[in-house]
Design a protein around this motif. Structure first.
Motif, PDB file in Angstrom:
ATOM      1  N   SER A  65       0.816  -1.223   0.000  1.00  0.00           N
ATOM      2  CA  SER A  65       0.000   0.000   0.000  1.00  0.00           C
ATOM      3  C   SER A  65       0.844   1.264   0.000  1.00  0.00           C
ATOM      4  O   SER A  65       0.369   2.344  -0.362  1.00  0.00           O
ATOM      5  CB  SER A  65      -0.950   0.001   1.205  1.00  0.00           C
ATOM      6  OG  SER A  65      -0.271   0.323   2.416  1.00  0.00           O
ATOM      7  N   SER A  66       2.112   1.141   0.405  1.00  0.00           N
ATOM      8  CA  SER A  66       2.995   2.313   0.404  1.00  0.00           C
ATOM      9  C   SER A  66       3.528   2.626  -0.985  1.00  0.00           C
ATOM     10  O   SER A  66       4.114   3.691  -1.199  1.00  0.00           O
ATOM     11  CB  SER A  66       4.169   2.087   1.359  1.00  0.00           C
ATOM     12  OG  SER A  66       5.116   1.193   0.788  1.00  0.00           O
ATOM     13  N   GLY A  67       3.368   1.686  -1.936  1.00  0.00           N
ATOM     14  CA  GLY A  67       3.887   1.868  -3.282  1.00  0.00           C
ATOM     15  C   GLY A  67       5.292   1.348  -3.466  1.00  0.00           C
ATOM     16  O   GLY A  67       5.919   1.596  -4.503  1.00  0.00           O
ATOM     17  N   THR A  68       5.808   0.597  -2.475  1.00  0.00           N
ATOM     18  CA  THR A  68       7.174   0.083  -2.574  1.00  0.00           C
ATOM     19  C   THR A  68       7.276  -1.010  -3.631  1.00  0.00           C
ATOM     20  O   THR A  68       6.269  -1.464  -4.185  1.00  0.00           O
ATOM     21  CB  THR A  68       7.647  -0.430  -1.201  1.00  0.00           C
ATOM     22  OG1 THR A  68       9.064  -0.627  -1.216  1.00  0.00           O
ATOM     23  CG2 THR A  68       6.978  -1.763  -0.847  1.00  0.00           C
TER      24      THR A  68
ATOM     25  N   GLU B 233      -3.953  -5.855  -3.862  1.00  0.00           N
ATOM     26  CA  GLU B 233      -3.811  -4.571  -3.170  1.00  0.00           C
ATOM     27  C   GLU B 233      -3.472  -3.463  -4.170  1.00  0.00           C
ATOM     28  O   GLU B 233      -3.997  -2.348  -4.087  1.00  0.00           O
ATOM     29  CB  GLU B 233      -2.724  -4.670  -2.099  1.00  0.00           C
ATOM     30  CG  GLU B 233      -2.556  -3.431  -1.246  1.00  0.00           C
ATOM     31  CD  GLU B 233      -3.708  -3.199  -0.283  1.00  0.00           C
ATOM     32  OE1 GLU B 233      -3.928  -2.018   0.082  1.00  0.00           O
ATOM     33  OE2 GLU B 233      -4.381  -4.161   0.111  1.00  0.00           O
TER      34      GLU B 233
ATOM     35  N   ARG C  83      -5.101   3.489  -1.308  1.00  0.00           N
ATOM     36  CA  ARG C  83      -4.788   4.240  -0.097  1.00  0.00           C
ATOM     37  C   ARG C  83      -3.720   3.510   0.725  1.00  0.00           C
ATOM     38  O   ARG C  83      -3.767   2.293   0.869  1.00  0.00           O
ATOM     39  CB  ARG C  83      -6.034   4.435   0.769  1.00  0.00           C
ATOM     40  CG  ARG C  83      -7.158   5.176   0.085  1.00  0.00           C
ATOM     41  CD  ARG C  83      -8.265   5.515   1.056  1.00  0.00           C
ATOM     42  NE  ARG C  83      -7.875   6.578   1.974  1.00  0.00           N
ATOM     43  CZ  ARG C  83      -8.688   7.086   2.911  1.00  0.00           C
ATOM     44  NH1 ARG C  83      -9.920   6.615   3.044  1.00  0.00           N
ATOM     45  NH2 ARG C  83      -8.270   8.040   3.704  1.00  0.00           N
ATOM     46  N   ILE C  84      -2.788   4.260   1.258  1.00  0.00           N
ATOM     47  CA  ILE C  84      -1.788   3.670   2.131  1.00  0.00           C
ATOM     48  C   ILE C  84      -2.436   3.302   3.462  1.00  0.00           C
ATOM     49  O   ILE C  84      -3.290   4.037   3.980  1.00  0.00           O
ATOM     50  CB  ILE C  84      -0.612   4.654   2.351  1.00  0.00           C
ATOM     51  CG1 ILE C  84       0.499   3.968   3.154  1.00  0.00           C
ATOM     52  CG2 ILE C  84      -1.079   5.936   3.030  1.00  0.00           C
ATOM     53  CD1 ILE C  84       1.780   4.793   3.243  1.00  0.00           C
TER      54      ILE C  84
ATOM     55  N   ARG D  41      -2.831   3.168   7.225  1.00  0.00           N
ATOM     56  CA  ARG D  41      -2.308   4.070   8.228  1.00  0.00           C
ATOM     57  C   ARG D  41      -3.236   4.071   9.443  1.00  0.00           C
ATOM     58  O   ARG D  41      -4.027   4.994   9.640  1.00  0.00           O
ATOM     59  CB  ARG D  41      -2.194   5.475   7.627  1.00  0.00           C
ATOM     60  CG  ARG D  41      -1.126   6.391   8.233  1.00  0.00           C
ATOM     61  CD  ARG D  41      -1.571   6.950   9.536  1.00  0.00           C
ATOM     62  NE  ARG D  41      -0.676   7.947  10.081  1.00  0.00           N
ATOM     63  CZ  ARG D  41      -0.676   8.272  11.355  1.00  0.00           C
ATOM     64  NH1 ARG D  41      -1.485   7.657  12.205  1.00  0.00           N
ATOM     65  NH2 ARG D  41       0.132   9.193  11.807  1.00  0.00           N
TER      66      ARG D  41
END
Length: 456
Positions: free
Chosen positions: A262-265, A429, A435-436, A438
């Motif tokens: 979700s962080s885009g890593t 995902e 959305r990240i 959090r």
């Protein structure tokens, strides 16, 4: 060496005071979790998980709610809506390997045709080969006493061998996913061989798998010094891989993979996180803890067939008087399953056939007694009569042991299998959520002013 000894001595002198300082300033009263309605472990008050997402990949069903109360039912596990019992049953009836088919189902959402399965199996076989010099540079030159840590490091290292590691398009992540699923068994066996030489002072050997071999066959072929295995052994390992391939988005390692995604890593960072989570004894390391517990029981119980003696030993485990001191009976109980874990049922049935007449038969029956007696012991010691069942870890370690698989590989084999689920959830995902993750933490720190260094 002398410099390191001095550094260690300095640290040891300081450690007691530093730990005292930490404990004095970092205590949180457990009552605060109730006061602020904090759902520890992302669990509701009744033990159910907090709903954090939606998935089409897997369903783990172990109870129904009846007027707000959990009512136990026989456990159900479905991959993409298909019962895992039926999936395995179909492969067994047709006497064929099923892990590759399971991977296809989890990744793409449907069962493959015969031609699609053949092509996909060939792709996995072709991707098994690791990049040039990878084993020498990343595994042999930096051995690890724990194969799980080497799996995580190797997955991260594959980033450097990927010409397009940061591209999170569907096409690229699918390629990375299939490559990781294919390569992890090769990494696992190589890491184990190097561990044998560096830490166990035994010979290591590297065998090149054959293109026509299934994933299960290639593992046994490359792991064993004589490269010999029976069809029955390979198909039992294949069954284990199918059972461990996926278990919903809420299990710790899969959730970790989704959080990182979700962080885009990148793919390698997200999957390495999942491996790190799986290593823990509360998660993928539990089957190893079952086998350690079994050794404690074997040593502490004179008559393994005496249920009263076994029951008393289990009671002492819960009271932290025996075992590893954790107060846990490993292999018993599950966060979702209540009456039964379908994976444990399948494994137990196959383990029973495997051990009949073998040196492992007595150990199998001892685990059966643990399964039978543990719920009553829990009720007696903890005053809790909620239904408890054997989970998949109770019998998986013994199955691996009968297959001659060393304990060093119990959890890594879990990772090899679960890579399919992790990759499926990463893809889901990426493509369905934007959305990240959090969640919030309630701060209870008291306000205080800054004190200049000279006034402290």
């Amino acid at each position: 060496m002398e410099k390191k000894q001095k550094e260690n001595a300095l640290w040891n002198q300081s450690m007691e005071q530093l730990c005292k300082e930490y404990r004095m300033n970092n205590h949180i009263d457990p009552e605060n979790f109730e006061r602020f309605k904090v759902k520890r472990g992302l669990r509701n008050a009744d033990g159910t998980g907090v709903v954090a997402g939606i998935t089409q990949i897997c369903n783990v069903h172990g109870y129904v709610l009846d007027e707000g109360e959990k009512a136990p039912i026989d456990g159900e596990l479905t991959y993409r809506g298909i019962s895992v019992t039926d999936l395995i049953g179909g492969c067994v009836r047709e006497n064929r390997f099923g892990f590759e088919e399971t991977v296809y189902l989890l990744l793409f959402g449907c069962l493959p045709t015969a031609q699609e399965l053949h092509s996909f199996t060939q792709i996995i076989a072709q991707y098994r080969e690791l990049p040039d010099d990878f084993v020498e540079d990343m595994i042999i030159k930096a051995p690890s006493p724990n194969v799980m840590n080497k799996l995580a490091r190797s997955v991260l290292a594959l980033y450097s061998y990927d010409d397009n590691p940061e591209d999170n398009s569907l096409e690229n992540v699918l390629r990375q996913s299939v490559q990781l699923i294919a390569r992890l068994p090769s990494i696992m066996v190589a890491a184990y061989q190097v561990k044998r030489r560096s830490y166990d002072h035994k010979s290591m050997y590297f065998h090149i798998p054959k293109q026509e071999q299934s994933v299960a066959e290639s593992i046994l072929f490359t792991l064993r010094s004589d490269k010999h295995y029976t069809d029955e052994e390979a198909k039992l390992l294949d069954l284990c891989l199918m059972l461990h391939a996926e278990h919903g988005g809420g299990n710790n390692s899969t959730f970790t993979t989704r959080v990182l995604t979700s962080s885009g890593t990148d793919t390698y960072s997200a999957i390495a996180g999942g491996i790190g989570a799986l290593k823990g004894p509360r998660h993928g390391g539990a089957n190893l803890k079952v086998m350690e517990m079994l050794e404690h029981i074997k040593a502490g119980v004179q008559n393994w067939e005496d249920e009263e003696e076994v029951r008393d030993f289990l009671r002492r485990i819960l009271l932290r008087e025996e075992g590893d001191g954790s107060g846990l009976i490993y292999g018993i109980g599950h966060a979702v399953y209540t009456k039964s874990d379908p994976r444990a049922i399948i494994l137990k049935r196959n383990a029973k056939k495997l051990v009949e007449g073998s040196p492992f038969e007595a150990e199998f029956h001892l685990l059966e007694r643990v399964e039978k007696l543990a719920p009553g012991v829990f009720a007696q010691v903890r005053g809790n009569d909620k239904p408890l069942c054997a989970n998949v870890d109770l019998y998986s370690g013994l199955v691996y042991k009968t297959l001659g698989i060393p304990q060093d590989l119990f959890t890594p084999l879990f990772a090899v299998s679960r890579m399919a689920g992790w990759c499926a959830h990463r893809l889901e995902e990426m493509t369905t959520t934007s959305r990240i993750m959090r969640p919030a933490y309630k701060s209870i720190a008291s306000a205080q002013g800054y004190v200049p260094l000279g006034d402290r």
